[in-house]
Each structure stands twice: as C-alpha cells, then as structure tokens.
Design an enzyme around this catalytic site. Sequence first.
Site, short mmCIF file in Angstrom:
data_model
loop_
_atom_site.label_atom_id
_atom_site.label_comp_id
_atom_site.label_asym_id
_atom_site.label_seq_id
_atom_site.Cartn_x
_atom_site.Cartn_y
_atom_site.Cartn_z
N SER A 203 4.54 -41.93 33.38
CA SER A 203 5.91 -41.50 32.41
C SER A 203 5.60 -41.92 31.29
CB SER A 203 7.10 -41.54 33.28
OG SER A 203 8.27 -41.08 32.37
N ASP A 323 8.53 -30.55 36.23
CA ASP A 323 8.82 -31.52 35.28
C ASP A 323 8.89 -31.14 34.08
OD1 ASP A 323 8.72 -34.10 33.82
OD2 ASP A 323 6.86 -34.83 34.98
N HIS A 353 9.88 -34.86 38.54
CA HIS A 353 9.48 -35.82 37.77
C HIS A 353 9.95 -37.35 38.86
CE1 HIS A 353 8.05 -38.10 34.29
NE2 HIS A 353 9.14 -39.08 34.73
#
Length: 391
Positions: A203, A323, A353
């Site tokens: 991320s 995501d 995610h």
Amino acid sequence: MAEKKLPAKLPVTVPPGLTVHPELVPYLAKLQPFSDPYEDIEATRERFRGLLALRPADRTGVSSERYDITRPDGSALTVEVYRPERAEAEGNEEGEEGQEGEKVRESREAGAAGAAGADLLPAVLHFHGGGYAIGRSLPGQDRSAIALCRELPAIVVTVEYRLAPEHRYPAGVEDCYLALEWTAKQANDLGIDAERIAVTGNSAGGGLSAAVALMARDRGGPALVYQSMCVPDVDDRAAEQPVPAMPEDEGADSEDGSGAGAKEGAGAGAPPNPWLNSLRTVRLAWQHYLPEGTTVPDAYASPARAADLSGLPPAYVMVCDLDPLRDTGLAYARRLMDAGVPVTVHNVPGAWHGFELHAPDTRLARETKAHWKGQLRSALCPERAEGAVVA
C-alpha cells in the site's frame, strides 16, 4: 464457462463485473464500518498497537537489532535489522579470535569487493503500509520482515519513517531513502551483499518503494536489484475516482466522499463496502500526506507522475480486484514495461485491499504471500529459487 454471479443477498456492493472470491465471502460481514482514521490519529495508532499486541509474532530462528541513523537535522531515524540466526552466528564468529574468525572476515571482505561470499545475504528494505500515518509494527514484531528473513533467507531492514499528518511529504520518503543509503554503507558490517538489495512494501509502503527506486536512480544512489510493490499507492489521482452513489451506502456521494450522509436513511446499518471504504481511506491519506496547497505533486510523492521510468530495477506489482488502487497499480506496471523494465504482475481475484489481514488463514491469503515471497526469492536468491514451486 460464464462467471458465476454473487447471490443477490450478499452483503456487499462491488464495482460492476467483479465478484468476491468464495473464500472471502464469510469475512465480509465481519468488516468494520468506515471511520475516519485521521479524526484522532493518536487514538487510531493506539488501537492498532493494541491489536498487534494481542498476537505476538513468532520470532523463532530470527533475531533483530535496532539502530538510530542521524538525519541531516540531527534527529534520529530508527531502523530495525532482522537477520536469520545463522547470519547472526556468523556475525558473532567474525569478532572472535582464531583461524575460523579470520576466515569469516576474509570471506566477507571478498563479498564486499563483488564476489558475494556464502556468508553474505541479500537485503530487503521493508517499508510498512498504513496510509503514511499508521502501520508501524511493534519493536521486533514485523511479521513480513520475519517471514522474509526466514524464507529467502535475507537480512531485512524495517524503517520507522516519520508519519503524516505531523510530518507530511517529503519527510517519510526521505527517511526511507536515508535508510537505503545507510544499509548500503553498512552492508559489510551487517553481513549484506551490497549488490543484492531490494525494496518492498504494501500500500503506502509500495508507493514508498517505487519512490525510493526513482530517487536511487536520479541521485546516483545505491543500486537496487528489485522493487516489490504490493497493492501500491503510487498515484495521487487514485483519490480522484468518483465515489458512486449506492443504496447500501446512502451518502457515499457526498462532496468529500466520506459518506458522512450515511448516518441516517436507507444506508444506515448497511454492511461495510470494502471497495468504497478503501477509496475513502485513500482520499484521506493523500489529503494528509501531501503538503497543504499541493495541486500537482512531484514524482517522489506520487511515482506515477514521473515522466521517465526507464533505468529502474525489475519490478513486482501485486493488485487486488476489489481495490480502488488496482487500476493505478496496473497502469504503473504497464508504464514500467513500456520503459523496458522487466515486470511481474499478479492480480488477486475477488480480493479487497488488505484482505489478508482479515482472512490470514485462507488459502488465497497464503498463496498471495507465497507468490510475493517467491518472486523476491527468485530475484535475490536465484540459487534457492531453482526448482521451487511458487503458489
């Protein structure tokens, strides 16, 4: 064969044409409703630390040591160096008197000169995720670092970079680059093969990995052999995606995309929507990471803004179907390919995610982690990767 559609009563709304992976369906109802993590960032961090403390990591076969690196302003950047116990034992031998200790020293010197000795290990700098604001592991408890340390094997350096919103860009990424410089300079003392250093992150950590690779290229810094980016946040324009109006999430189309209007009405009490809530979090993360007043960030803040991606190390890009960062991650991977950079792309079907945090024991989570580690192993330890099966 036509793709099976989700049951009409499945408690989630996802972008059209995408379905939730069957293994993850039971975990949807367990997701927490969206809340603004930045509303009280210290409380958010404290809750995160509390959750980490509930499940201490298994450190079997791994040791770690913390170091302070002096920043240009005199403050200290803390990094933690994780190493397999075998490497730790060899490092201890180096300080001992006698013929065996001398052999170890000679081997490491030869490795630093370019012929990597058997006692030298590759290094991975691991940048944690968490929206540039949370996500830091407890001391000695970085599970990703421990797993890479054992399974590659490698020496893993975790970086406690400064966090937003107290420290906005470029504080965090400059810390990460400083850690790379320090690792390269200390490679011989740490038992690292300086010619086998990679970066990885998830991320926000994936975005930092991409940025550090750009910085190393542009500044003539330490050479990286690999950049591994999982569900990377590499493009601030991901936060500009329109927030769809959904019956299950009334108020999601509010001006700031926070869904504040969902407190009452048809959307109240509806099950969480992982795609939409991730998009809200991405928007907030960029708002608090970039300096106030920023309109077009530079490439070290948002790597997808870089005009030239040539000359970068081979890359791994992992994305998830559900995501909001999927499309920007894939676009970045494509641009790397077009620039002549070797890229491996892995899409996790039907996953959102951070799904592996909610469903760590599923086969999908295990296979996803195995693929990530397998690709790093292939890049850094090709002799160990031969004949290995990567899930």
